[in-house]
Scaffold this motif. Sequence first.
Motif, mmCIF file in Angstrom:
data_model
loop_
_atom_site.group_PDB
_atom_site.id
_atom_site.type_symbol
_atom_site.label_atom_id
_atom_site.label_comp_id
_atom_site.label_asym_id
_atom_site.label_seq_id
_atom_site.Cartn_x
_atom_site.Cartn_y
_atom_site.Cartn_z
ATOM 1 N N SER A 187 0.839 -1.188 0.000
ATOM 2 C CA SER A 187 0.000 0.000 0.000
ATOM 3 C C SER A 187 0.877 1.241 0.000
ATOM 4 C CB SER A 187 -0.912 0.007 1.233
ATOM 5 O OG SER A 187 -1.768 1.126 1.205
ATOM 6 N N GLY A 188 0.666 2.106 -0.988
ATOM 7 C CA GLY A 188 1.436 3.335 -1.107
ATOM 8 C C GLY A 188 1.522 3.772 -2.552
ATOM 9 N N SER A 189 2.154 4.911 -2.785
ATOM 10 C CA SER A 189 2.225 5.443 -4.148
ATOM 11 C C SER A 189 3.080 4.587 -5.072
ATOM 12 C CB SER A 189 2.767 6.872 -4.119
ATOM 13 O OG SER A 189 4.023 6.915 -3.462
ATOM 14 N N SER A 190 3.891 3.680 -4.508
ATOM 15 C CA SER A 190 4.713 2.803 -5.345
ATOM 16 C C SER A 190 3.970 1.562 -5.800
ATOM 17 C CB SER A 190 5.983 2.390 -4.589
ATOM 18 O OG SER A 190 5.657 1.745 -3.372
ATOM 19 N N GLY A 191 2.784 1.310 -5.252
ATOM 20 C CA GLY A 191 2.018 0.157 -5.699
ATOM 21 C C GLY A 191 1.048 -0.341 -4.647
ATOM 22 N N ASN A 192 -0.117 -0.818 -5.110
ATOM 23 C CA ASN A 192 -1.182 -1.244 -4.201
ATOM 24 C C ASN A 192 -1.770 -2.579 -4.644
ATOM 25 O OD1 ASN A 192 -1.812 1.381 -2.456
ATOM 26 N ND2 ASN A 192 -1.352 2.019 -4.547
ATOM 27 N N ALA A 193 -1.982 -3.456 -3.673
ATOM 28 C CA ALA A 193 -2.618 -4.742 -3.925
ATOM 29 C C ALA A 193 -3.125 -5.295 -2.600
ATOM 30 C CB ALA A 193 -1.641 -5.719 -4.563
ATOM 31 N N ILE A 194 -4.352 -5.786 -2.597
ATOM 32 C CA ILE A 194 -4.969 -6.351 -1.395
ATOM 33 C C ILE A 194 -5.565 -7.706 -1.743
ATOM 34 C CG2 ILE A 194 -6.743 -6.026 0.380
ATOM 35 C CD1 ILE A 194 -6.457 -2.978 -0.187
ATOM 36 N N TYR A 195 -5.203 -8.712 -0.968
ATOM 37 C CA TYR A 195 -5.667 -10.085 -1.187
ATOM 38 C C TYR A 195 -6.835 -10.383 -0.252
ATOM 39 C CZ TYR A 195 -5.646 -15.204 -0.995
ATOM 40 O OH TYR A 195 -6.019 -16.535 -1.018
ATOM 41 N N ILE A 196 -7.886 -11.037 -0.803
ATOM 42 C CA ILE A 196 -9.072 -11.387 -0.023
ATOM 43 C C ILE A 196 -9.450 -12.823 -0.363
ATOM 44 C CG2 ILE A 196 -11.528 -10.895 0.356
ATOM 45 C CD1 ILE A 196 -10.388 -7.999 -0.877
ATOM 46 N N GLU A 197 -9.768 -13.608 0.657
ATOM 47 C CA GLU A 197 -10.168 -14.990 0.423
ATOM 48 C C GLU A 197 -11.276 -15.392 1.388
ATOM 49 O OE1 GLU A 197 -6.682 -17.392 1.300
ATOM 50 O OE2 GLU A 197 -7.230 -17.502 3.428
ATOM 51 N N ASN A 198 -12.017 -16.418 0.967
ATOM 52 C CA ASN A 198 -12.861 -17.160 1.890
ATOM 53 C C ASN A 198 -12.656 -18.642 1.575
ATOM 54 O OD1 ASN A 198 -14.369 -17.645 -0.433
ATOM 55 N ND2 ASN A 198 -16.181 -16.516 0.264
ATOM 56 N N ASP A 199 -13.515 -19.489 2.067
ATOM 57 C CA ASP A 199 -13.301 -20.925 1.860
ATOM 58 C C ASP A 199 -13.580 -21.349 0.429
ATOM 59 O OD1 ASP A 199 -12.594 -21.159 4.512
ATOM 60 O OD2 ASP A 199 -14.601 -21.766 5.175
ATOM 61 N N GLU A 200 -14.165 -20.447 -0.381
ATOM 62 C CA GLU A 200 -14.533 -20.786 -1.752
ATOM 63 C C GLU A 200 -13.671 -20.089 -2.799
ATOM 64 O OE1 GLU A 200 -19.322 -21.225 -1.607
ATOM 65 O OE2 GLU A 200 -18.557 -19.200 -1.297
ATOM 66 N N HIS A 201 -13.256 -18.858 -2.528
ATOM 67 C CA HIS A 201 -12.655 -18.034 -3.570
ATOM 68 C C HIS A 201 -11.442 -17.273 -3.063
ATOM 69 C CE1 HIS A 201 -15.969 -18.816 -6.320
ATOM 70 N NE2 HIS A 201 -16.834 -18.443 -5.390
ATOM 71 N N ASN A 202 -10.635 -16.827 -4.032
ATOM 72 C CA ASN A 202 -9.445 -16.014 -3.759
ATOM 73 C C ASN A 202 -9.428 -14.846 -4.737
ATOM 74 O OD1 ASN A 202 -7.822 -18.140 -1.981
ATOM 75 N ND2 ASN A 202 -8.587 -19.224 -3.781
ATOM 76 N N PHE A 203 -9.375 -13.627 -4.212
ATOM 77 C CA PHE A 203 -9.443 -12.438 -5.045
ATOM 78 C C PHE A 203 -8.312 -11.464 -4.724
ATOM 79 C CE2 PHE A 203 -13.988 -13.723 -4.942
ATOM 80 C CZ PHE A 203 -14.183 -13.900 -6.313
ATOM 81 N N LEU A 204 -8.085 -10.574 -5.676
ATOM 82 C CA LEU A 204 -7.137 -9.484 -5.497
ATOM 83 C C LEU A 204 -7.854 -8.185 -5.832
ATOM 84 C CD1 LEU A 204 -4.057 -9.173 -4.842
ATOM 85 C CD2 LEU A 204 -3.647 -9.198 -7.304
ATOM 86 N N VAL A 205 -7.638 -7.163 -5.036
ATOM 87 C CA VAL A 205 -8.080 -5.811 -5.391
ATOM 88 C C VAL A 205 -6.846 -5.052 -5.838
ATOM 89 C CG1 VAL A 205 -9.095 -3.658 -4.583
ATOM 90 C CG2 VAL A 205 -10.010 -5.841 -3.779
ATOM 91 N N ASP A 206 -6.792 -4.737 -7.124
ATOM 92 C CA ASP A 206 -5.689 -4.027 -7.774
ATOM 93 C C ASP A 206 -4.423 -4.884 -7.858
ATOM 94 O OD1 ASP A 206 -7.188 -1.766 -8.351
ATOM 95 O OD2 ASP A 206 -6.638 -0.751 -6.491
ATOM 96 N N ALA A 207 -3.607 -4.539 -8.833
ATOM 97 C CA ALA A 207 -2.335 -5.235 -9.065
ATOM 98 C C ALA A 207 -1.325 -4.176 -9.488
ATOM 99 C CB ALA A 207 -2.492 -6.308 -10.142
ATOM 100 N N GLY A 208 -0.970 -3.314 -8.526
ATOM 101 C CA GLY A 208 -0.163 -2.146 -8.839
ATOM 102 C C GLY A 208 1.324 -2.324 -8.692
ATOM 103 N N LEU A 209 1.795 -3.565 -8.731
ATOM 104 C CA LEU A 209 3.230 -3.854 -8.679
ATOM 105 C C LEU A 209 3.556 -4.828 -9.806
ATOM 106 C CD1 LEU A 209 1.935 -4.138 -5.476
ATOM 107 C CD2 LEU A 209 4.358 -3.719 -5.044
ATOM 108 N N SER A 210 4.829 -5.052 -10.053
ATOM 109 C CA SER A 210 5.221 -5.974 -11.113
ATOM 110 C C SER A 210 4.723 -7.382 -10.798
ATOM 111 C CB SER A 210 6.736 -5.997 -11.264
ATOM 112 O OG SER A 210 7.349 -6.629 -10.152
ATOM 113 N N GLY A 211 4.567 -8.177 -11.835
ATOM 114 C CA GLY A 211 4.147 -9.553 -11.627
ATOM 115 C C GLY A 211 5.103 -10.302 -10.719
#
Length: 262
Positions: A8-32
């Motif tokens: 989190s910051g001006s250099s890049g943002n990404a937040i991972y969220i999961e439950n027992d069924e799914h896995n998600f990402l909010v934003d992908a602001g850094l290199s792979g």
Amino acid sequence: MRFSVLASGSSGNAIYIENDEHNFLVDAGLSGKKLESLFATIDRSMKKLDGIFVTHEHGDHIKGLGVVARKYGVPIYANEKTWQAMDGLIGKVPLEQRFQFDMETVQSFGQLDVESFAVSHDSVDPMFYTFHQNGRKLVIITDTGYVSDRMKGIIRGADSYVFESNHDVSMLQMGPYPWSVKRRILSDVGHVSNEDAAVAISEVVDLKETKIYLSHLSKDNNMKDLARMSVSQTLQSCGVIAGEYVHLYDTDPDRPTDLITV
């Protein structure tokens, strides 16, 4: 429902969220490559991602989006104007991976309901997300110049927040940025200051255990200790004592938080 603020910051943002069924990402602001490293740190794999929710087209939120989409075949969710703005910025994403997530709507993924809401930022159609499951609520809100009454109504009463606390006003005003940049940051389409974040937090938290992750801190115009102190003091002036039921936590530009259960 669990989450980790990967970066989190001006250099890049990404937040991972999961439950027992799914896995998600909010934003992908850094290199792979960096995202893969951050996932490994929390013992998770990008191969299992079920989707990426995009907030807006700024580089610190989409830098690795195209690479991740192509490498892992991940579905990407964004509103129509953001998709248009991203064209030419993320390379080609196959049509079958391009999904539209309209503003102010809810999409359901099994037990998880994902709600989008508009914010005020200098991008084409910025929006953030609230995640609901079994009566629990996680809110992600950064990159907004102010928190309107409409936003407060949507985000009120969450169990966990990833909440922007971008800058200390005095540091920004006295700092080296050109006046045009300072004016943009301080504007209604810029970023929320420590004090403004605290006032908004005081108006949306309920009388229950609530975790606040202060996020998108400016490297040049803020510090973790200062942000926590400023938010805590302003909360207290608004009648909310940090540490009683509202708990403040740091985020980092290149180190993930632990996985947090909502």
